[in-house]
Design an enzyme around this catalytic site. Structure first.
Site, mmCIF file in Angstrom:
data_model
loop_
_atom_site.group_PDB
_atom_site.id
_atom_site.type_symbol
_atom_site.label_atom_id
_atom_site.label_comp_id
_atom_site.label_asym_id
_atom_site.label_seq_id
_atom_site.Cartn_x
_atom_site.Cartn_y
_atom_site.Cartn_z
ATOM 1 C CD GLU A 1 82.081 39.647 84.628
ATOM 2 O OE1 GLU A 1 81.308 38.682 84.449
ATOM 3 O OE2 GLU A 1 82.247 40.199 85.716
ATOM 4 C CG ASP B 1 83.593 38.915 88.088
ATOM 5 O OD1 ASP B 1 82.934 37.885 87.869
ATOM 6 O OD2 ASP B 1 84.717 39.127 87.590
ATOM 7 C CG ASP C 1 84.986 42.981 91.648
ATOM 8 O OD1 ASP C 1 84.170 43.338 90.777
ATOM 9 O OD2 ASP C 1 86.090 42.486 91.370
ATOM 10 C CD GLU D 1 86.721 48.026 87.397
ATOM 11 O OE1 GLU D 1 86.582 48.722 86.370
ATOM 12 O OE2 GLU D 1 87.164 48.477 88.467
ATOM 13 C CE1 TYR E 1 85.638 37.791 90.510
ATOM 14 C CE2 TYR E 1 85.645 39.085 92.535
ATOM 15 C CZ TYR E 1 85.742 39.003 91.153
ATOM 16 O OH TYR E 1 85.918 40.149 90.410
ATOM 17 N NE ARG F 1 89.030 41.100 89.790
ATOM 18 C CZ ARG F 1 89.196 40.528 88.595
ATOM 19 N NH1 ARG F 1 90.394 40.116 88.220
ATOM 20 N NH2 ARG F 1 88.176 40.364 87.786
ATOM 21 C CG HIS G 1 81.274 38.887 102.016
ATOM 22 N ND1 HIS G 1 81.770 40.017 102.605
ATOM 23 C CD2 HIS G 1 80.211 39.289 101.267
ATOM 24 C CE1 HIS G 1 81.026 41.064 102.247
ATOM 25 N NE2 HIS G 1 80.084 40.646 101.439
#
Length: 863
Positions: free
Chosen positions: A9, A82, A84, A86, A288, A290, A333
């Site tokens: 993205e 990513d 998650d 989103e 990552y 978030r 995680h």
């Protein structure tokens, strides 16, 4: 030609990953989401199972076309957005627009952008997790429905262009409640006892030993009585208590904690932290960013331990496996950590280097040994007051452990005093008295939220998730909404009393200190408080913290596959929609009127109230005024609130506008308007700098501001015979040519703009304006314009929708055929009484200032 297309993205992420994959892979970016819910009110079909209508964003058509071309060229497409909800949704939307099957298209995930992580992910692909997609869809659809319907109510009942949202409105409520808690706090005075004794240190030098009273003394009389009883007393050490203490390091960073620490230690806003962390992640420097997880992988723990031993020695290593309370942990995680712990610094801009250093220190400290301290508490008896004692405390650091690298900060306005090493002391030792003070202190109200403090509170309440914290804080602070402001505020002097016992004599004096200094804290505006109260009154469930947290848990259930997302939406939406319809029909417009007193002379009421243009002070109610007489209004100054302003402050506001004098045969006055205080020079309005009181502006100061403005407005070039000027306004740097304002993009430097660059910007603006209007009626202040989402009507400052034709958006060609009468009819449907004639409003006459003893050269003070 590459056999595989891997889509991410972000172009920065694509650039980093491309280094790790061979020639068989082409890595391309979708530049975020390629499609979103339609902008209109038909985006969600609530009667058909909450079916969402997605459209490709206009600016993404080119990206989608390029990706479709790539899909045709390669054998296989891989999705690497990513890890998650989103990111999962972006992958699903890519499948939908590119014609890929989400059940078979390869989807890879990784928590760090390193060669081993990427290669491992390619070896272990999965498919798009539709449960995560549905959780994201549920949040997006619910937030659109709630936000759209609440906002429409606010437009009708409070003010146009306001917005509300399921999470943002609750965040505003937290700030409002905190402010009211502070305003209702009653500070109480008390006296604190502090004594100094002369003792010998280990080198034999006389040093001061400070001891404090164990209880607060309520009144000055009690404090003086206490000191009197101490005259001639002997002070003997009754006990010495030595206790070992340990301090443990905190866990590695999560999204919430990195926002809090970057705010405290680096002064970063929440948004600045996340933008910088995103850059570090996409460059492959950190994992990552978030995440709710405080866990570290076993590989990471091993490499961190090895680095600690290399840098500080084996005794500093203590392996820790942190476990968080979050059961879901947003599908990411691992905590935020450096990808390669041996890199203490990384290349990049100053923000990236500072944030990386913070992450490195926190990560290293998390696997280091406890700090070992020794705390000593000395109890000192007073011979003339049995049962009363003083205490001296000291602290010795025996082993620094993790403190060698890192110490966590907190949000308290005043941190505890550091305790030093005590001199040699023993039980039974009589201490030589030097002096004793009873100092007046005051209880303190709770602290206002910082940005990061508000994030911490939202997390504690279970409201929002790592991906939503920064957008929520940014949204409630947007200037157009005006719900919350981040401000520094000057303190005020406060007198306090101090009693001193020395040489058997008690002396008294009154001193002064600055109190209430505030830096970078969140304040609710009057509009924010009004909206929050209105929503709380009519939508108590939406504004309930526990209910909002429960909704988050339902999203987690959908992500886990244990709940159907459209069923969850139905359970929430239909009861909510009923309340919306009832509120729209029956709710009164909130005015928040508050009577302050009566105006001397007229006897008219002086009150504060909320109007459609914002908070005002008003003199005169309709019942009091004679026929034809209008109420008088004054805008509040920055920092004032209709909840707390008092009568004296309110009446001062009516001293504006005020004439200061003449300059170059033109009148100079000071006043305040919608955009804040100003100096008026003839027909020109010059803003008074933020924080400066307009009532304190003299003619001399006004002339300084006028001359500064004239320097800024002086032409710097010309184009087609018209001068070009430049400046900085509410929306950033600009140039002005032929009464047209042209924004200066970030790629240009306003200070070093060349005439050629200015001409380029003007020509670009002219070209854009030429394509802007489909039809234009300047005298009516009405136009039909081309917009980002299609043609629309502009009426004065409002942007209004065109009616649909056969269920479809009106095309520019169809819009060009509309008559002025057709357009006016559409305007009146959306803005009732838009063309009704209004009675003229009389302006309050400007009040003249008292004559000044001396005026600036060339200026004439009004007599």
């Amino acid at each position: 030609m590459s056999k595989n297309l891997l889509i991410v993205e972000s172009p920065a992420k694509a650039k980093t990953i491309e280094k790790f994959l061979g020639k068989d892979f082409a890595v391309r970016s979708s530049y975020g989401h390629v499609r979103d819910l339609d902008k209109g009110n038909q985006a969600v079909d609530v009667k058909n199972g909450f079916s969402p209508k997605y459209t490709i964003s206009p600016e993404k058509h080119k990206v989608v076309k390029e990706l479709k071309d790539w899909v045709k060229k390669v054998d296989e497409v891989w999705l690497a957005t990513d890890e998650d909800r989103e990111g999962e949704a972006i992958s699903w939307h890519l499948c939908e627009v590119l014609g890929l099957d989400p059940k078979s298209t390869k989807r890879i995930v990784f928590r760090e952008i390193t060669k081993p992580a990427i290669e491992k992910a390619v070896q272990q692909p999965r498919t798009v997790d539709l449960n995560l997609v549905n959780a994201q869809q549920a949040r997006r659809v619910l937030d659109r429905l709630v936000g759209f319907e609440l906002s429409e109510i606010l437009w009708k009942k409070v003010k146009g262009k306001l917005s509300a949202g399921r999470v943002q409105s609750v965040a505003v409520k937290l700030v409002v409640e905190k402010e009211r808690e502070i305003n209702s706090f009653k500070s109480e005075a008390y006296f604190k006892i502090e004594a100094l004794f002369d003792v010998k240190n280990e080198q034999g030098r006389t040093v001061s030993l400070k001891a404090e009273g164990t209880d607060r003394i309520k009144t000055e009389m009690d404090a003086e009585t206490f000191l009197k009883k101490c005259i001639g007393a002997a002070y003997k050490i009754q006990s010495i208590d030595v206790k070992p203490l340990k301090r443990r390091p905190t866990a590695p960073f999560t999204t919430s904690t990195i926002q809090q620490e970057a705010s405290r230690k680096l002064g970063f806003s929440v948004n600045r932290t996340m933008v910088t962390a995103q850059k570090l992640y996409e460059a492959g420097f950190i994992t990552y960013m978030r995440t709710d997880s405080i866990n570290l992988s076993e590989t990471a723990i091993a490499s961190i331990s090895q680095e600690i031993e290399k840098l500080f020695g084996k005794k500093y290593v203590e392996v820790r496996r942190f476990k968080g309370k979050s059961a879901n942990a947003q599908e990411a995680h691992e905590a935020i950590r450096p990808t390669y712990i041996e890199n203490q610094t990384v290349p990049g801009d100053r923000d990236e280097k500072r944030l990386y250093e913070l992450i490195w220190k926190r990560t290293i400290a998390s696997q280091m040994a406890d700090a070992e301290l020794e705390k000593t508490v000395v109890d000192i008896g007073i011979s003339t007051q049995p049962g009363v004692s003083l205490q001296a405390e000291g602290e010795v650091l025996k082993f620094d452990g993790f403190l060698k690298v890192y110490l966590e900060s907190n949000d308290d306005d005043e941190e505890d005093e550091a305790q030093g090493v005590l001199p040699p002391l023993k039980v039974g030792q009589v201490l030589p008295f030097n002096q004793m003070k009873a100092t007046e202190r005051f209880t303190r109200p709770p602290s206002r939220y910082s940005e990061a403090g508000l994030v911490k509170k939202l997390e504690e309440l279970g409201i929002g998730r790592p991906s939503t914290y920064a957008p929520t804080i940014s949204k409630i602070m947007e200037e157009g909404r005006g719900y919350v402001v981040k401000e520094n505020r000057d303190g005020a002097p406060r007198a306090f009393r101090e009693l001193t016992l020395k040489d058997a004599q008690i002396s008294k004096k009154e001193l002064s200190e600055m109190t209430g200094v505030i830096k970078g804290r969140l304040f609710p505006t009057d509009m924010g408080s009004t909206v929050s109260d209105f929503l709380d009154q009519h939508f108590d469930k939406i504004m309930d913290y526990k209910f909002t947290a429960e909704i988050e848990k339902l999203f987690d259930d959908i992500a886990a596959g244990s709940r159907e997302w459209t069923e969850m939406l139905g359970t929430f939406y239909w009861p909510f929609h009923e309340i919306v319809e009832e509120t729209m029909a029956n709710a009164d417009r909130p005015t928040r009127e508050r009577i302050l007193g009566k105006e001397e002379g007229t006897g008219y009421s002086v009150l504060t109230r909320m109007t459609r243009l914002g908070p005002v002070v008003q003199i005169g109610t309709p019942e009091e005024l004679i026929p034809g007489e209008k109420p008088r209004y004054a805008n509040l100054k920055p920092g004032q609130s209709i909840e707390t302003i008092e009568m004296e402050e309110a009446m001062k506001l009516f001293e504006l506008p005020k004439i200061l004098g003449d300059y170059r045969s033109q009148e100079v006055a000071v006043g305040t308007g919608r955009y804040g205080p100003y100096v008026r020079f003839g027909e020109k309005f010059i803003s008074i700098p933020k924080g400066e009181d307009p009532l304190s502006v003299t003619l001399e100061r006004a002339l300084e501001l006028i001359e500064e403005r004239e320097k800024v407005d002086a032409p710097v070039a010309s184009y087609k015979g018209f001068p070009i000027t430049k400046g900085t306004g509410r929306f950033g740097p600009f140039i002005k040519w032929n009464d047209t304002f042209i924004n200066v993009p970030k790629k240009y430097n306003l200070e070093t703009l060349t005439p050629e660059e200015m001409h380029e910007l003007i020509e670009g603006k002219m070209e854009k304006e030429a394509n802007r209007y489909i039809q234009n009626w300047p005298d009516e202040k009405i136009s039909i314009e081309n917009g980002r989402w299609g043609p629309f009507i502009r009426f004065k400052k409002d942007m209004l929708k065109l009616p649909r034709l056969d269920g479809q958006k009106m095309s520019p060609e169809d819009a060009a055929l509309l008559s002025l009468e057709d357009v006016k009819k559409t305007i009146e449907e959306q803005v009732p009484d838009a063309f009704a004639k209004k009675a003229p409003v009389k302006k309050a006459p400007a009040k003249k200032a008292a004559p000044k003893a001396a005026a600036a050269k060339g200026a004439k003070v009004k007599k």
